[in-house]
Design a protein around this motif. Structure first.
Motif, PDB file in Angstrom:
ATOM      1  N   GLU A   1     -16.452   2.829  62.277  1.00 17.52           N
ATOM      2  CA  GLU A   1     -15.258   2.789  61.437  1.00 17.52           C
ATOM      3  C   GLU A   1     -15.546   2.098  60.107  1.00 17.52           C
ATOM      4  OE1 GLU A   1     -12.352   0.882  63.816  1.00 17.52           O
ATOM      5  OE2 GLU A   1     -12.031   2.613  65.145  1.00 17.52           O
ATOM      6  N   GLU A   2     -16.325   1.032  60.161  1.00 16.10           N
ATOM      7  CA  GLU A   2     -16.677   0.319  58.931  1.00 16.10           C
ATOM      8  C   GLU A   2     -17.531   1.201  58.026  1.00 16.10           C
ATOM      9  OE1 GLU A   2     -18.914  -3.791  57.460  1.00 16.10           O
ATOM     10  OE2 GLU A   2     -18.829  -3.279  59.586  1.00 16.10           O
ATOM     11  N   ALA A   3     -18.483   1.912  58.639  1.00 13.69           N
ATOM     12  CA  ALA A   3     -19.371   2.763  57.844  1.00 13.69           C
ATOM     13  C   ALA A   3     -18.606   3.884  57.155  1.00 13.69           C
ATOM     14  CB  ALA A   3     -20.464   3.350  58.746  1.00 13.69           C
ATOM     15  N   ILE A   4     -17.663   4.496  57.853  1.00 16.52           N
ATOM     16  CA  ILE A   4     -16.916   5.591  57.237  1.00 16.52           C
ATOM     17  C   ILE A   4     -15.953   5.059  56.178  1.00 16.52           C
ATOM     18  CG2 ILE A   4     -14.893   5.772  58.771  1.00 16.52           C
ATOM     19  CD1 ILE A   4     -15.443   8.812  58.812  1.00 16.52           C
ATOM     20  N   ALA A   5     -15.418   3.840  56.391  1.00 17.74           N
ATOM     21  CA  ALA A   5     -14.549   3.227  55.384  1.00 17.74           C
ATOM     22  C   ALA A   5     -15.326   2.963  54.103  1.00 17.74           C
ATOM     23  CB  ALA A   5     -13.957   1.930  55.929  1.00 17.74           C
ATOM     24  N   ILE A   6     -16.541   2.468  54.248  1.00 12.38           N
ATOM     25  CA  ILE A   6     -17.392   2.224  53.079  1.00 12.38           C
ATOM     26  C   ILE A   6     -17.750   3.540  52.404  1.00 12.38           C
ATOM     27  CG2 ILE A   6     -19.675   1.418  52.346  1.00 12.38           C
ATOM     28  CD1 ILE A   6     -19.488  -0.702  54.563  1.00 12.38           C
ATOM     29  N   GLY A   7     -18.006   4.553  53.223  1.00 19.01           N
ATOM     30  CA  GLY A   7     -18.404   5.851  52.680  1.00 19.01           C
ATOM     31  C   GLY A   7     -17.348   6.489  51.787  1.00 19.01           C
ATOM     32  N   VAL A   8     -16.071   6.330  52.158  1.00 17.10           N
ATOM     33  CA  VAL A   8     -15.002   6.973  51.379  1.00 17.10           C
ATOM     34  C   VAL A   8     -14.316   6.012  50.415  1.00 17.10           C
ATOM     35  CG1 VAL A   8     -14.592   8.630  53.230  1.00 17.10           C
ATOM     36  CG2 VAL A   8     -13.215   6.535  53.127  1.00 17.10           C
ATOM     37  N   ALA A   9     -14.816   4.785  50.347  1.00 19.75           N
ATOM     38  CA  ALA A   9     -14.200   3.785  49.469  1.00 19.75           C
ATOM     39  C   ALA A   9     -14.184   4.268  48.017  1.00 19.75           C
ATOM     40  CB  ALA A   9     -14.961   2.466  49.575  1.00 19.75           C
ATOM     41  N   GLY A  10     -13.068   4.115  47.379  1.00 14.26           N
ATOM     42  CA  GLY A  10     -12.941   4.476  45.977  1.00 14.26           C
ATOM     43  C   GLY A  10     -12.515   5.901  45.716  1.00 14.26           C
ATOM     44  N   LEU A  11     -12.567   6.763  46.727  1.00 14.68           N
ATOM     45  CA  LEU A  11     -12.235   8.168  46.507  1.00 14.68           C
ATOM     46  C   LEU A  11     -10.742   8.354  46.234  1.00 14.68           C
ATOM     47  CD1 LEU A  11     -14.407  10.054  49.160  1.00 14.68           C
ATOM     48  CD2 LEU A  11     -14.892   9.653  46.738  1.00 14.68           C
ATOM     49  N   ALA A  12      -9.904   7.563  46.932  1.00 14.50           N
ATOM     50  CA  ALA A  12      -8.460   7.701  46.732  1.00 14.50           C
ATOM     51  C   ALA A  12      -8.063   7.370  45.300  1.00 14.50           C
ATOM     52  CB  ALA A  12      -7.711   6.808  47.714  1.00 14.50           C
ATOM     53  N   GLU A  13      -8.716   6.380  44.711  1.00 15.38           N
ATOM     54  CA  GLU A  13      -8.415   6.002  43.333  1.00 15.38           C
ATOM     55  C   GLU A  13      -8.930   7.052  42.347  1.00 15.38           C
ATOM     56  OE1 GLU A  13      -9.803   4.036  45.569  1.00 15.38           O
ATOM     57  OE2 GLU A  13      -8.107   2.675  45.946  1.00 15.38           O
ATOM     58  N   ARG A  14     -10.092   7.596  42.643  1.00 19.01           N
ATOM     59  CA  ARG A  14     -10.679   8.575  41.728  1.00 19.01           C
ATOM     60  C   ARG A  14      -9.980   9.922  41.817  1.00 19.01           C
ATOM     61  NH1 ARG A  14     -17.173   9.772  40.951  1.00 19.01           N
ATOM     62  NH2 ARG A  14     -16.935  11.133  39.133  1.00 19.01           N
ATOM     63  N   TYR A  15      -9.581  10.299  43.045  1.00 19.16           N
ATOM     64  CA  TYR A  15      -8.907  11.580  43.251  1.00 19.16           C
ATOM     65  C   TYR A  15      -7.577  11.322  43.968  1.00 19.16           C
ATOM     66  CZ  TYR A  15     -13.744  13.123  42.505  1.00 19.16           C
ATOM     67  OH  TYR A  15     -14.997  13.311  41.996  1.00 19.16           O
ATOM     68  N   PRO A  16      -6.565  10.884  43.243  1.00 18.04           N
ATOM     69  CA  PRO A  16      -5.308  10.470  43.880  1.00 18.04           C
ATOM     70  C   PRO A  16      -4.603  11.569  44.660  1.00 18.04           C
ATOM     71  CG  PRO A  16      -5.091  10.598  41.483  1.00 18.04           C
ATOM     72  CD  PRO A  16      -6.537  10.704  41.779  1.00 18.04           C
TER      73      PRO A  16
END
Length: 283
Positions: free
Chosen positions: A204-219
């Motif tokens: 879960e931590e690895a996938i959270a790190i993997g997608v971190a920042g995507l929501a801000e870049r692609y709202p």
């Protein structure tokens, strides 16, 4: 500057499926298209007469496929290159001048110079740009773009590519992390429920790190996270049967080892449940 896509053509049904897929994506992104036909010289005489005839045949095939491409309604810029040579070497050289290489995948073909079987795998291993390998069977458009995550630099490149593509197409991004408990003969008893839970937490931590920042870049991008207890190839192939495109990363390598894809990307290409795009980390 407009993107440029390179599509390998050989006149076969598989090749034309890839051609249609590539032209549709190029139209969406206003990309230029270059068609490439390679007459395989592996079994040709080196005499000038034979090579001249092979070049003429290659040009005829290219002209035919260029004419066919225009019947598909693509209104962008199409150029073409016809050569005689080794397909993998020619693809590698050509990949330096484009943003995406697109190939059809064949289980076999009567056409000389077809990009079938291991050729698509080798092309993905040696290319200097992302490579899309397109199966003959149809997929469901709008079903989302899946990407494999494992925490490596290669997967970071794949995630960035997949997220941008999903946002551009307005489809969900499905981030997949697969993990397996070590199967060491005789030591299964060492795996308690606590250790398995710890492994899940790490996933879960690895996938959270993997997608971190995507929501801000692609709202507007919908991100679905999937953590699967399964071998990575099996997990990605299963997800690939549900989506329109699957993106996997391959580590950059130098020398002869460039001919070897990672086991996961190689396994996914062999199964090819949907169009698969292989991205490459910087060597």
């Amino acid at each position: 500057m407009a993107e440029k896509y390179l599509i390998g053509v050989d006149g076969s049904e598989h090749s034309r499926v890839a051609l249609a897929w590539g032209l549709a994506r190029a139209a969406e992104r206003n990309a230029d298209v270059e068609l490439l036909h390679v007459a395989d010289d592996s079994f040709l005489s080196e005499s000038v007469a034979f090579l001249s005839e092979a070049q003429q045949a290659s040009q005829q095939m290219l002209d035919s496929e260029t004419a066919y491409a225009k019947t598909l309604g693509f209104t962008g810029n199409i150029t073409g290159t016809a050569v005689v040579g080794h397909p993998i070497a020619e693809l590698e050289a050509a990949s330096k001048r484009v943003d995406l290489l697109i190939l059809g995948a064949h289980s076999g073909s009567r056409f000389a110079g077809s990009f079938f079987g291991t050729r698509a795998v080798k092309a993905a291993a040696t290319a200097h740009c992302p490579v899309a390998v397109i199966p003959k069977h149809e997929v469901s458009p709008g079903a989302g773009i899946a990407v494999g995550i494992d925490g490596s630099e290669a997967s970071k490149v794949a995630i960035a590519y997949a997220a941008e593509a999903a946002s551009m197409r307005g489809v969900p991004l499905i981030a997949v992390y697969a993990w397996m408990a070590p199967l060491t003969p005789g030591l299964e008893y060492l795996w308690s429920e606590e250790l398995v839970e710890a492994q899940r937490s790490a996933a879960e931590e690895a996938i959270a790190i993997g997608v971190a920042g995507l929501a801000e870049r692609y709202p507007d991008l919908t991100i679905e996270r999937r953590i699967v207890q399964s071998p990575p190839v099996a997990a990605l192939v299963q997800v690939g049967e549900e989506v329109e495109t699957l993106v996997v990363g391959s580590r950059g390598r130098g020398g002869i080892s460039r001919l070897l894809l990672g086991s996961v990307s190689h396994g996914v290409l062999q199964a090819l449940p949907c169009p698969v795009i292989v991205t490459r980390a910087t060597a």
